[in-house]
Design a protein around this motif. Structure first.
Motif, short mmCIF file in Angstrom:
data_model
loop_
_atom_site.label_atom_id
_atom_site.label_comp_id
_atom_site.label_asym_id
_atom_site.label_seq_id
_atom_site.Cartn_x
_atom_site.Cartn_y
_atom_site.Cartn_z
N ALA A 27 3.26 17.64 -3.30
CA ALA A 27 4.12 18.71 -2.79
C ALA A 27 4.98 18.15 -1.66
N PRO A 28 6.29 18.43 -1.66
CA PRO A 28 7.15 17.95 -0.58
C PRO A 28 6.60 18.34 0.79
N LEU A 129 14.14 21.81 -0.01
CA LEU A 129 13.15 20.75 -0.22
C LEU A 129 12.39 20.99 -1.52
N TYR A 130 12.09 22.26 -1.80
CA TYR A 130 11.33 22.60 -3.01
C TYR A 130 12.23 22.96 -4.19
N GLY A 131 13.51 23.11 -3.94
CA GLY A 131 14.40 23.52 -5.02
C GLY A 131 14.24 24.98 -5.37
N ALA A 132 13.84 25.80 -4.38
CA ALA A 132 13.66 27.24 -4.61
C ALA A 132 15.01 27.87 -4.93
N LYS A 133 15.07 28.59 -6.03
CA LYS A 133 16.34 29.15 -6.50
C LYS A 133 16.39 30.67 -6.49
N SER A 134 15.24 31.31 -6.48
CA SER A 134 15.25 32.77 -6.62
C SER A 134 14.15 33.41 -5.78
N THR A 135 14.27 34.72 -5.65
CA THR A 135 13.21 35.48 -4.97
C THR A 135 12.73 36.57 -5.94
N PRO A 136 11.42 36.48 -6.32
CA PRO A 136 10.46 35.46 -5.87
C PRO A 136 10.52 34.19 -6.73
N HIS A 137 10.37 33.04 -6.08
CA HIS A 137 10.15 31.77 -6.77
C HIS A 137 8.80 31.30 -6.29
N MET A 138 7.91 30.96 -7.21
CA MET A 138 6.51 30.69 -6.88
C MET A 138 6.14 29.23 -7.15
#
Length: 200
Positions: A27-28, A129-138
């Motif tokens: 995990a980053p 850092l995690y490449g989170a694109k949406s809410t929610p992104h899990m």
């Protein structure tokens, strides 16, 4: 309430470190400093399962999971299994969902959030850092510190609350598989929801 409001304070990271999370890879790393001065980082939780949940209080998809208590129920389920739950808000100043500490405290209390920590990430550092694109992104991190699952919370990509009935929850499934020492049946899915409101 075990939740702490966190202001994000990052150690210097080289540009190369900002790569999106990958299944089966570590995990980053990031470091956040709590308002009360506590320092929290994923590597502190080796030996525990960790869930990251991207949150935006103004997003209708987030409302779907919070207004009826679905997300809180999942958080409580995870907590009961000894899982660390980090809820992260990467909305930038002036964008939907951005909050200061006082607003975040009110939000946690009103929604009865049972995450281990609520993280404010207004610069979007953790999100990118995690490449989170949406809410929610899990994201689910296994006990060895590797990304074990990432994507949608369930298989119902709609803001309609009625879709919660009969939905298959990928995050709960990942937690259960990891707890049982089994491979995760579905390690990656397409996240759905509102776009993360990063700064332009």
């Amino acid at each position: 309430m075990r939740s702490l409001i966190l202001a994000v304070a990052f150690m210097c990271l080289p540009a190369a470190a900002f790569a999106a999370a990958e299944i089966g890879k570590p995990a980053p790393a990031f470091t956040v400093t709590a308002v009360d001065g506590a320092t929290v980082k994923p590597s502190d939780y080796k030996g525990k399962i960790v869930v990251l949940e991207w949150n935006n209080p103004g997003c209708p998809f987030v409302h779907k999971h919070y207004d009826g208590g679905n997300m809180q129920k999942l958080q409580a389920y995870a907590h009961g299994k000894g899982v660390i739950w980090l809820t992260i808000n990467s909305s930038a100043p002036g964008r939907e969902g951005n909050m200061g500490n006082a607003q975040a405290k009110d939000y946690i209390a009103s929604q009865k959030i049972v995450a281990t920590h609520y993280i404010l990430d207004p610069q979007g550092t953790v999100g990118r850092l995690y490449g989170a694109k949406s809410t929610p992104h899990m994201f689910v991190i296994d006990k060895a510190g590797n990304i074990a699952y990432m994507g949608a919370i369930d298989d119902q990509p709609t803001p309609d609350p009625a879709s919660l009935t009969g939905a298959h929850n990928y995050v709960q499934g990942a937690i259960d598989n990891l707890q049982a020492g089994k491979p995760i049946a579905v390690p990656s899915t397409q996240a759905y929801g509102c776009s993360v409101k990063y700064a332009d």
